[in-house]
Write a protein that holds these residues in place. Sequence first.
Motif, mmCIF file in Angstrom:
data_model
loop_
_atom_site.group_PDB
_atom_site.id
_atom_site.type_symbol
_atom_site.label_atom_id
_atom_site.label_comp_id
_atom_site.label_asym_id
_atom_site.label_seq_id
_atom_site.Cartn_x
_atom_site.Cartn_y
_atom_site.Cartn_z
ATOM 1 N N LEU A 1 -1.811 12.035 -0.659
ATOM 2 C CA LEU A 1 -1.218 10.741 -0.998
ATOM 3 C C LEU A 1 0.203 10.610 -0.443
ATOM 4 C CD1 LEU A 1 -2.406 10.158 -4.676
ATOM 5 C CD2 LEU A 1 -3.053 8.856 -2.659
ATOM 6 N N LEU A 2 0.986 11.679 -0.508
ATOM 7 C CA LEU A 2 2.342 11.636 0.029
ATOM 8 C C LEU A 2 2.322 11.418 1.537
ATOM 9 C CD1 LEU A 2 4.014 14.530 -2.007
ATOM 10 C CD2 LEU A 2 4.454 12.077 -2.241
ATOM 11 N N VAL A 3 1.414 12.093 2.222
ATOM 12 C CA VAL A 3 1.313 11.910 3.681
ATOM 13 C C VAL A 3 0.864 10.487 4.008
ATOM 14 C CG1 VAL A 3 0.052 12.615 5.746
ATOM 15 C CG2 VAL A 3 0.910 14.348 4.155
ATOM 16 N N LEU B 1 1.961 5.082 6.112
ATOM 17 C CA LEU B 1 1.973 3.637 5.879
ATOM 18 C C LEU B 1 3.375 3.060 6.016
ATOM 19 C CD1 LEU B 1 -0.459 3.412 2.811
ATOM 20 C CD2 LEU B 1 -0.890 2.576 5.124
ATOM 21 N N LEU B 2 4.376 3.799 5.544
ATOM 22 C CA LEU B 2 5.748 3.323 5.649
ATOM 23 C C LEU B 2 6.201 3.269 7.104
ATOM 24 C CD1 LEU B 2 8.209 2.415 4.051
ATOM 25 C CD2 LEU B 2 8.925 4.815 3.883
ATOM 26 N N VAL B 3 5.843 4.289 7.887
ATOM 27 C CA VAL B 3 6.177 4.282 9.318
ATOM 28 C C VAL B 3 5.488 3.118 10.026
ATOM 29 C CG1 VAL B 3 5.936 5.546 11.485
ATOM 30 C CG2 VAL B 3 6.652 6.754 9.408
ATOM 31 N N LEU B 4 4.213 2.898 9.711
ATOM 32 C CA LEU B 4 3.493 1.771 10.302
ATOM 33 C C LEU B 4 4.139 0.444 9.921
ATOM 34 C CD1 LEU B 4 -0.236 2.852 9.771
ATOM 35 C CD2 LEU B 4 1.013 2.704 11.941
ATOM 36 N N VAL C 1 7.332 -0.129 9.348
ATOM 37 C CA VAL C 1 8.530 -0.305 10.169
ATOM 38 C C VAL C 1 8.147 -0.730 11.584
ATOM 39 C CG1 VAL C 1 10.508 0.870 11.197
ATOM 40 C CG2 VAL C 1 9.895 1.314 8.808
ATOM 41 N N VAL C 2 7.113 -0.089 12.142
ATOM 42 C CA VAL C 2 6.675 -0.432 13.498
ATOM 43 C C VAL C 2 6.192 -1.878 13.560
ATOM 44 C CG1 VAL C 2 4.927 0.054 15.264
ATOM 45 C CG2 VAL C 2 6.085 1.947 14.094
ATOM 46 N N VAL C 3 5.394 -2.277 12.592
ATOM 47 C CA VAL C 3 4.868 -3.641 12.571
ATOM 48 C C VAL C 3 5.986 -4.659 12.410
ATOM 49 C CG1 VAL C 3 3.504 -5.256 11.176
ATOM 50 C CG2 VAL C 3 2.563 -3.019 11.770
ATOM 51 N N GLU C 4 6.939 -4.361 11.522
ATOM 52 C CA GLU C 4 8.019 -5.312 11.276
ATOM 53 C C GLU C 4 8.906 -5.483 12.512
ATOM 54 O OE1 GLU C 4 8.341 -7.163 8.049
ATOM 55 O OE2 GLU C 4 6.368 -6.501 8.667
ATOM 56 N N ARG C 5 9.083 -4.435 13.288
ATOM 57 C CA ARG C 5 9.917 -4.525 14.482
ATOM 58 C C ARG C 5 9.269 -5.382 15.561
ATOM 59 N NH1 ARG C 5 12.702 1.079 16.181
ATOM 60 N NH2 ARG C 5 13.680 -0.437 17.579
ATOM 61 N N ARG C 6 7.942 -5.510 15.534
ATOM 62 C CA ARG C 6 7.229 -6.245 16.570
ATOM 63 C C ARG C 6 6.726 -7.606 16.115
ATOM 64 N NH1 ARG C 6 3.454 -1.347 19.097
ATOM 65 N NH2 ARG C 6 5.186 -0.006 19.772
ATOM 66 N N ALA C 7 6.717 -7.836 14.804
ATOM 67 C CA ALA C 7 6.147 -9.080 14.279
ATOM 68 C C ALA C 7 6.999 -10.284 14.674
ATOM 69 C CB ALA C 7 6.031 -9.004 12.760
ATOM 70 N N PRO C 8 6.371 -11.395 15.102
ATOM 71 C CA PRO C 8 7.142 -12.598 15.443
ATOM 72 C C PRO C 8 7.835 -13.219 14.231
ATOM 73 C CG PRO C 8 4.776 -13.048 15.465
ATOM 74 C CD PRO C 8 4.930 -11.570 15.319
ATOM 75 N N ALA C 9 7.231 -13.081 13.051
ATOM 76 C CA ALA C 9 7.837 -13.577 11.808
ATOM 77 C C ALA C 9 7.759 -12.456 10.778
ATOM 78 C CB ALA C 9 7.113 -14.815 11.311
ATOM 79 N N ALA D 1 0.817 -1.210 0.000
ATOM 80 C CA ALA D 1 0.000 0.000 0.000
ATOM 81 C C ALA D 1 0.851 1.260 0.000
ATOM 82 C CB ALA D 1 -0.939 -0.006 1.204
ATOM 83 N N SER D 2 1.922 1.265 0.785
ATOM 84 C CA SER D 2 2.768 2.464 0.858
ATOM 85 C C SER D 2 3.485 2.714 -0.460
ATOM 86 C CB SER D 2 3.777 2.338 2.003
ATOM 87 O OG SER D 2 4.665 1.255 1.790
ATOM 88 N N MET D 3 4.016 1.658 -1.087
ATOM 89 C CA MET D 3 4.721 1.832 -2.347
ATOM 90 C C MET D 3 3.777 2.256 -3.473
ATOM 91 S SD MET D 3 7.864 1.364 -1.609
ATOM 92 C CE MET D 3 7.405 2.123 -0.045
ATOM 93 N N THR D 4 2.593 1.662 -3.500
ATOM 94 C CA THR D 4 1.633 2.012 -4.540
ATOM 95 C C THR D 4 1.164 3.452 -4.384
ATOM 96 O OG1 THR D 4 0.872 -0.285 -4.654
ATOM 97 C CG2 THR D 4 -0.581 1.397 -5.580
ATOM 98 N N THR D 5 0.877 3.855 -3.155
ATOM 99 C CA THR D 5 0.405 5.215 -2.901
ATOM 100 C C THR D 5 1.462 6.245 -3.272
ATOM 101 O OG1 THR D 5 -0.959 4.384 -1.075
ATOM 102 C CG2 THR D 5 -0.559 6.750 -1.148
ATOM 103 N N LEU D 6 2.702 5.977 -2.885
ATOM 104 C CA LEU D 6 3.777 6.917 -3.189
ATOM 105 C C LEU D 6 4.001 7.032 -4.697
ATOM 106 C CD1 LEU D 6 5.953 8.819 -2.199
ATOM 107 C CD2 LEU D 6 7.466 6.857 -1.872
ATOM 108 N N SER D 7 3.983 5.893 -5.387
ATOM 109 C CA SER D 7 4.181 5.918 -6.842
ATOM 110 C C SER D 7 3.055 6.678 -7.535
ATOM 111 C CB SER D 7 4.261 4.492 -7.393
ATOM 112 O OG SER D 7 5.427 3.843 -6.952
ATOM 113 N N LEU D 8 1.825 6.470 -7.085
ATOM 114 C CA LEU D 8 0.697 7.179 -7.672
ATOM 115 C C LEU D 8 0.856 8.686 -7.505
ATOM 116 C CD1 LEU D 8 -2.103 7.177 -8.991
ATOM 117 C CD2 LEU D 8 -3.088 6.911 -6.704
ATOM 118 N N ALA D 9 1.269 9.107 -6.307
ATOM 119 C CA ALA D 9 1.445 10.546 -6.057
ATOM 120 C C ALA D 9 2.529 11.127 -6.955
ATOM 121 C CB ALA D 9 1.801 10.772 -4.590
#
Length: 537
Positions: free
Chosen positions: A247-249, A254-257, A259-267, A222-230
């Motif tokens: 769209l940029l915001v 989405l990109l910050v989220l 990173v947060v999710v990846e830091r906490r995800a068990p896998a 979602a973050s990559m698609t949104t940024l590319s569209l903008a």
Amino acid sequence: MAPLPRAIPHHLHLPAGTAHTRRTPTLVAMATANGIAQFPTAAIAVALPTIHSDLDASTSQLQWTITAFTLAMSAFLIASGRLADSFGRRRVLFAGTGVFVAGSVLAAAAPNAAVLIAGCALTGLGAAGMIPTSLAVIVASYPPDQRGLPIGVWGAASAVSSAVGPLLGGALTGAIGWPAIFGFGAVVAGGLVAVALWATAESSDPQAEHRIDGTGLALAAASMTTLSLAVIQAPTWGLTSPTTLVLLVVALVLLVLFVVVERRAPAPLVDLSFFRSRNFSGATIVLFVLNFTLITALFFLPLQLQELLGSSVTEAGVQLLPLMGPMVVTLPLGGPVAQRTGPLLPIVVGVAGMAGGMVWLSSADAGVTYGGLWPAMALVGAGTGLALTPMNLAAMNAIPSRQSGAAGGVFTTLSGLGVSFGVAVGGAVFNAVQLSRTESLAGDAGVSVDAATAQSLDGLLSGAPGASQTLATFPSSQQSALTTAVREAFADGLARAYQLGAVVALVGLVLALALVRARPPADDGVPADVAGAPPTA
């Protein structure tokens, strides 16, 4: 356009499965899967001017034919590899190939640009299931001491696809039409399914995780698609328009989220600890930069050759060989040089060559001939090939061998994102300059043109019906001057896009010097046969 350098995916280090007596047809099928999966972006670039005219597509829509493919592929590469390890590599390969064929058929039958883009996205999703899984099948079919040649053949298929794609794409478009590119891909992919079904046994990793980080996957896509569209639509909507800014915001959030999710995800989908390594971070950044720069050249050169130089689509395919040919020649040289001197020297020399070639391309004006382009194309291609394998080795040697597969998945995914953003940002710069210069140059010639009219003239050089109709609304005494203005504005837009590619390459060069160690402190077991393959385009 010829997508992305490939490091060994995350399942390479897993124990090999059952040996097969039908190894040769298995190898042929898997190498074909890797090559044909990357064929559309290599071949479609040369057909873009024809699509521009046939579908009355805008430049932004042309960008999305490539961006949709690479975004879909990049977003699902890691996930498809994990699915293959958990649920069966042959099963996922077949599923990916089926999606690839369906997307190719949809694209070939597209009546308009929107359907073509949807078909390209579906084809990219299928390619994500084919590329890492085809290598996993090879690994499961050969014992460790016999994998060097098969993996080399698998990687070479990507190089051949990238080199031959523009030539074959031009020939198919000239003889039959651009839908034949997708038809060819569907037929070859369907044939490899039949061979693989006969020759290949199922394999999987019994210790693999049976869960996928779906949240991380969704946030990344979602973050990559949104940024590319903008970025792609900014010239049309306006860089400071509410839609672009929102769209940029959203993309940033989405990109910050993610990173947060990846830091906490068990896998996690992406192990962020990889980026603590200087060599891995440096090589990954330079890989992103390399793909960004190369796709800028590969996207715009076919437009320049056909719309400014007047080459036919078949001629343009042949004329692109100086870009892809030297890449194939220098590709095997980077590894031995890196083994003798460390990875930094060939990376620096290669990226510097790319930057020099892009500067050379940017010096061309509307009156340039092919003789003024092909030496610059050769310099870009040679630099790309020289830097690829050392970048793979620098990144993979920086990670403990037990994690080399997961790191390879990250490396592969980011290479695709480099292509996506190269097309998006390069296209945005081209569009902005072309529209602005069309207005100003037409005004200098005494023809009043506003922003909306300049936008509607996009495609005039390719003979797009909408642009031709707009031109016809002007008095005949003004049409020649307006056509000249559009032509010169087109050349100015190309020059700025090439300049952007050169600047990005130079930034990558500086970062490589700052981050990549000339001699890594340790070589932690990356196989000697790891080799890069040309970017997907």
